[in-house]
Scaffold this motif. Structure first.
Motif, PDB file in Angstrom:
ATOM      1  N   TRP A   1      84.282  18.925 -56.736  1.00 20.87           N
ATOM      2  CA  TRP A   1      84.233  20.304 -56.303  1.00 20.87           C
ATOM      3  C   TRP A   1      83.816  21.235 -57.438  1.00 20.87           C
ATOM      4  O   TRP A   1      83.014  22.150 -57.246  1.00 20.87           O
TER       5      TRP A   1
ATOM      6  N   PRO B   1      73.070  37.707 -42.003  1.00 18.41           N
ATOM      7  CA  PRO B   1      73.719  36.780 -41.065  1.00 18.41           C
ATOM      8  C   PRO B   1      74.864  37.420 -40.293  1.00 18.41           C
ATOM      9  O   PRO B   1      75.592  38.242 -40.816  1.00 18.41           O
ATOM     10  N   VAL B   2      74.973  37.018 -39.020  1.00 14.20           N
ATOM     11  CA  VAL B   2      76.001  37.559 -38.135  1.00 14.20           C
ATOM     12  C   VAL B   2      77.202  36.618 -38.084  1.00 14.20           C
ATOM     13  O   VAL B   2      78.314  37.027 -37.822  1.00 14.20           O
ATOM     14  N   VAL B   3      76.936  35.335 -38.323  1.00 19.49           N
ATOM     15  CA  VAL B   3      77.963  34.316 -38.174  1.00 19.49           C
ATOM     16  C   VAL B   3      78.048  33.555 -39.487  1.00 19.49           C
ATOM     17  O   VAL B   3      77.057  33.410 -40.194  1.00 19.49           O
ATOM     18  N   SER B   4      79.237  33.062 -39.840  1.00 16.49           N
ATOM     19  CA  SER B   4      79.392  32.355 -41.112  1.00 16.49           C
ATOM     20  C   SER B   4      78.687  31.002 -41.055  1.00 16.49           C
ATOM     21  O   SER B   4      78.539  30.400 -39.998  1.00 16.49           O
TER      22      SER B   4
ATOM     23  N   LEU C   1      71.085  33.373 -49.716  1.00 15.38           N
ATOM     24  CA  LEU C   1      72.199  32.622 -50.306  1.00 15.38           C
ATOM     25  C   LEU C   1      73.183  32.168 -49.231  1.00 15.38           C
ATOM     26  O   LEU C   1      73.343  32.848 -48.245  1.00 15.38           O
TER      27      LEU C   1
ATOM     28  N   GLN D   1      96.369  20.703 -47.246  1.00 19.66           N
ATOM     29  CA  GLN D   1      97.436  19.726 -47.439  1.00 19.66           C
ATOM     30  C   GLN D   1      98.329  20.115 -48.599  1.00 19.66           C
ATOM     31  O   GLN D   1      99.559  20.114 -48.505  1.00 19.66           O
TER      32      GLN D   1
ATOM     33  N   LEU E   1      88.125  14.337 -56.121  1.00 15.54           N
ATOM     34  CA  LEU E   1      87.576  15.389 -55.267  1.00 15.54           C
ATOM     35  C   LEU E   1      87.551  16.726 -55.991  1.00 15.54           C
ATOM     36  O   LEU E   1      86.584  17.489 -55.888  1.00 15.54           O
TER      37      LEU E   1
ATOM     38  N   SER F   1      79.497  22.445 -45.671  1.00 14.28           N
ATOM     39  CA  SER F   1      78.909  21.148 -46.058  1.00 14.28           C
ATOM     40  C   SER F   1      80.044  20.142 -46.144  1.00 14.28           C
ATOM     41  O   SER F   1      81.214  20.519 -46.234  1.00 14.28           O
TER      42      SER F   1
ATOM     43  N   LEU G   1      71.880  32.713 -36.269  1.00 12.09           N
ATOM     44  CA  LEU G   1      72.841  33.755 -36.611  1.00 12.09           C
ATOM     45  C   LEU G   1      73.465  33.534 -37.976  1.00 12.09           C
ATOM     46  O   LEU G   1      74.011  34.447 -38.552  1.00 12.09           O
TER      47      LEU G   1
ATOM     48  N   LEU H   1      91.894  19.214 -48.253  1.00 15.83           N
ATOM     49  CA  LEU H   1      92.785  18.949 -49.385  1.00 15.83           C
ATOM     50  C   LEU H   1      93.614  20.174 -49.725  1.00 15.83           C
ATOM     51  O   LEU H   1      94.824  20.082 -49.958  1.00 15.83           O
ATOM     52  N   MET H   2      92.972  21.344 -49.723  1.00 15.70           N
ATOM     53  CA  MET H   2      93.689  22.574 -50.071  1.00 15.70           C
ATOM     54  C   MET H   2      94.786  22.865 -49.050  1.00 15.70           C
ATOM     55  O   MET H   2      95.893  23.268 -49.412  1.00 15.70           O
TER      56      MET H   2
ATOM     57  N   ARG I   1      92.121   9.935 -55.318  1.00 15.58           N
ATOM     58  CA  ARG I   1      91.140  10.596 -54.462  1.00 15.58           C
ATOM     59  C   ARG I   1      91.165  12.095 -54.699  1.00 15.58           C
ATOM     60  O   ARG I   1      90.115  12.742 -54.772  1.00 15.58           O
TER      61      ARG I   1
ATOM     62  N   ARG J   1      78.888  30.021 -31.088  1.00 17.69           N
ATOM     63  CA  ARG J   1      78.331  30.294 -32.406  1.00 17.69           C
ATOM     64  C   ARG J   1      76.819  30.274 -32.419  1.00 17.69           C
ATOM     65  O   ARG J   1      76.180  31.131 -32.984  1.00 17.69           O
TER      66      ARG J   1
ATOM     67  N   ILE K   1      81.297  18.241 -48.469  1.00 15.22           N
ATOM     68  CA  ILE K   1      82.252  18.348 -49.575  1.00 15.22           C
ATOM     69  C   ILE K   1      83.153  19.554 -49.376  1.00 15.22           C
ATOM     70  O   ILE K   1      84.344  19.518 -49.704  1.00 15.22           O
ATOM     71  N   GLU K   2      82.588  20.626 -48.800  1.00 17.35           N
ATOM     72  CA  GLU K   2      83.411  21.809 -48.553  1.00 17.35           C
ATOM     73  C   GLU K   2      84.487  21.502 -47.520  1.00 17.35           C
ATOM     74  O   GLU K   2      85.626  21.967 -47.650  1.00 17.35           O
TER      75      GLU K   2
ATOM     76  N   GLU L   1      85.888  18.547 -46.925  1.00 16.94           N
ATOM     77  CA  GLU L   1      86.914  17.718 -47.579  1.00 16.94           C
ATOM     78  C   GLU L   1      87.831  18.558 -48.440  1.00 16.94           C
ATOM     79  O   GLU L   1      89.049  18.404 -48.421  1.00 16.94           O
ATOM     80  N   PHE L   2      87.213  19.441 -49.223  1.00 14.59           N
ATOM     81  CA  PHE L   2      88.014  20.254 -50.134  1.00 14.59           C
ATOM     82  C   PHE L   2      88.950  21.182 -49.368  1.00 14.59           C
ATOM     83  O   PHE L   2      90.089  21.405 -49.768  1.00 14.59           O
TER      84      PHE L   2
ATOM     85  N   PRO M   1      79.622  38.660 -41.886  1.00 16.66           N
ATOM     86  CA  PRO M   1      79.592  37.605 -40.864  1.00 16.66           C
ATOM     87  C   PRO M   1      81.000  37.183 -40.450  1.00 16.66           C
ATOM     88  O   PRO M   1      81.893  37.087 -41.275  1.00 16.66           O
ATOM     89  N   SER M   2      81.173  36.952 -39.153  1.00 18.88           N
ATOM     90  CA  SER M   2      82.453  36.458 -38.620  1.00 18.88           C
ATOM     91  C   SER M   2      82.249  35.031 -38.130  1.00 18.88           C
ATOM     92  O   SER M   2      81.139  34.517 -38.154  1.00 18.88           O
ATOM     93  N   TYR M   3      83.333  34.410 -37.652  1.00 17.73           N
ATOM     94  CA  TYR M   3      83.186  33.019 -37.243  1.00 17.73           C
ATOM     95  C   TYR M   3      82.371  32.882 -35.960  1.00 17.73           C
ATOM     96  O   TYR M   3      81.535  32.007 -35.830  1.00 17.73           O
ATOM     97  N   THR M   4      82.671  33.779 -34.987  1.00 18.45           N
ATOM     98  CA  THR M   4      81.863  33.768 -33.764  1.00 18.45           C
ATOM     99  C   THR M   4      81.164  35.112 -33.643  1.00 18.45           C
ATOM    100  O   THR M   4      81.694  36.124 -34.091  1.00 18.45           O
ATOM    101  N   PRO M   5      79.974  35.149 -33.022  1.00 17.46           N
ATOM    102  CA  PRO M   5      79.258  36.418 -32.916  1.00 17.46           C
ATOM    103  C   PRO M   5      80.000  37.368 -31.988  1.00 17.46           C
ATOM    104  O   PRO M   5      80.777  36.944 -31.153  1.00 17.46           O
TER     105      PRO M   5
END
Lengths: 287, 199
Positions: free
Chosen positions: B119, A61-64, A287, A80, B115, A68, A162, A77-78, B111, A146, A70-71, A73-74, B174-178
């Protein structure tokens, strides 16, 4: 007496056929001859297989990947919690001071002499102004989008998804059918299977793909028997050994749509035969 | 010394023989205080010539003592280089920097707790799938090698031999943008203020 007679007879016959009929498919080395003379049972079962080397070429993969729910939301939270437990930074302190000074200026009984020496007469650049200038500067940079605007149907392009790792598939004639396979080629004498796999990659028509092979050992195998009419005493079927490779380099010319495809692991089932797919899925890790 | 004495004696005798007419005892050299007693001359009687072995040895001893003292002083262990990351800077202990902790409502804390548990379950499931995938791939490889061994020993040995060309292996993650094609990054200036310590 038939059984011992045949057992004695077979190694002799095997040695004769290996020396006279020089079949490229079978491995004819001196060590093999001795070995086949000793272990008769396995020699008879293993030798009639034709060897093929195949390459499982992955475009990593080229791009992250997208997060999801839950990710997401978490992550919120982190952020904050981190903010709550941190100390005020220099920039924030400056913001607070500026705000306090502004509020003092608004008051009626504002005496500019009470201010600190440093801030009396100068034109101050507030921290808020700095933030605005930084935002402006960021907007000037345009990152690449992206998801490239590539048509989803164009499987030949390696710029498709990507965020996932893609596998290269090739459409090949096997016997009477046209099947989608991982690129494979028959093994020749005097080369290791890894070299066969490299040859398989190089011999793809029209593709100039640079790949790094990961190790000398095969990552999986698939064996199949030829249909009954082609089956002979010495060629029962074929064994294909897969080697993993990683695509190196960025831009590649788009390949022919009809004969090549870059496919995600989930989409493999649309292309490959079920038995073949079962073996191939084991070593492809998405993965 | 004896040679010099002999030579001087000869000269004196010859000189005495040459001027035998004058019976006065003439001192031909100021070194001879009395003509009769020739054997002891000033250079022979002078003290500073007695240097011989004792003094060089004493000098060497002095030098060794000094060197030992220097070594003892130098044996001090070198000052340890401080690890910058482990020293909290003084700024962090400034009291004006402490934030006012917001009061969380009951629902908010509930909450958060739920959470966190969600997680941990998610991460555990993810880890299990990863481990299973790895095990499956290893099993597939093991079986492939077994089959290869059945086929031919040579090819098996070639497959099992270590590959020296893979490492060092480099791949851009991988990066955020290509990456933008044909992008020229602007040159940046920076002042390097890292402290360099020498031992």
């Amino acid at each position: 007496m038939a059984a011992p007679f045949t057992r004695v007879c077979r190694p002799l016959w095997r040695i004769i056929t290996t020396t006279t009929l020089n079949k490229g498919a079978r491995n004819i080395s001196s060590s093999r001859q001795q070995w086949s003379a000793q272990n008769v049972k396995t020699a008879v079962a293993a030798s009639p297989w034709a060897l093929h080397g195949a390459v499982c070429l992955q475009r990593l993969p080229v791009v992250s990947q997208d997060r999801s729910p839950i990710e997401e939301e978490f992550m919120e939270l982190m952020h904050q919690m981190e903010l709550e437990r941190s100390l005020l930074s220099d920039h924030e302190l400056r913001l607070l001071e500026d705000a306090a000074r502004m509020s003092r200026k608004q008051e009626e009984d504002y005496d500019s002499d009470e201010e600190d020496e440093d801030y009396r007469d100068k034109e101050i650049v507030t921290a808020q102004d700095l933030e605005d200038t930084w935002e402006q500067k960021l907007k000037q940079f345009q990152p690449a989008p992206r998801s490239q605007g590539v048509d989803k149907k164009d499987m030949g392009s390696s710029e498709l998804c990507l965020a996932d790792s893609l596998i290269l598939l090739v459409k090949k004639d096997v016997g009477s059918q046209k099947l989608w396979l991982l690129p494979q080629i028959q093994w020749q004498m005097g080369e290791t299977l890894r070299q066969t796999a490299e040859r398989a990659l190089a011999s793809l028509p029209g593709a100039d793909l640079k790949a790094t092979f990961l190790g000398n050992a095969p990552c999986g195998f698939y064996k199949y028997k030829y249909p009954k009419d082609i089956q002979k005493e010495d060629s029962v079927g074929a064994k294909v050994f897969f080697f993993k490779a990683v695509l190196s380099g960025h831009k590649h010319l788009p390949l022919e749509k009809n004969s090549f495809a870059w496919v995600k692991k989930d989409e493999l089932q649309d292309f490959l035969k079920p038995e073949y797919l079962k073996q191939v899925r084991r070593f492809i890790m998405a993965l | 010394m004896a040679g010099i004495v002999c030579r001087t004696v000869n000269r004196i005798i010859s000189s005495q023989a040459s001027c035998s007419t004058s019976m006065v005892a003439v001192r031909h050299s100021h070194w001879f205080t009395s003509v009769l007693s020739l054997k002891t001359s000033m250079p022979l009687r002078a003290e500073p010539k007695k240097k011989k072995k004792v003094d060089p040895r004493r000098e060497i001893m002095m030098k060794e003592r000094l060197k030992k003292k220097l070594k003892r002083l130098e044996k001090v262990p070198p000052e340890l280089i401080p690890i910058e990351d482990f020293i909290t800077p003084a700024k962090c202990f400034d009291e004006t920097r402490i934030r006012d902790a917001p009061k969380l409502s009951f629902e908010e804390s509930e909450r958060r707790a739920l959470l966190l548990k969600e997680w941990s379950r998610y991460k555990y499931a993810q880890h299990q799938t990863e481990m299973d995938a790895i095990k499956e791939a290893l099993e597939a490889q093991r079986q492939a090698l077994d089959e290869l061994k059945l086929e031919s020993e040579e090819l098996y040995k070639a497959a099992v031999s270590p590959d020296t060309d893979i490492f060092p292996f480099q791949h851009e993650g991988p990066s955020y943008t290509p990456p933008i094609t044909n992008y020229e990054a602007p040159e940046g200036k920076y002042n390097n203020i890292t402290r360099v310590y020498t031992q």
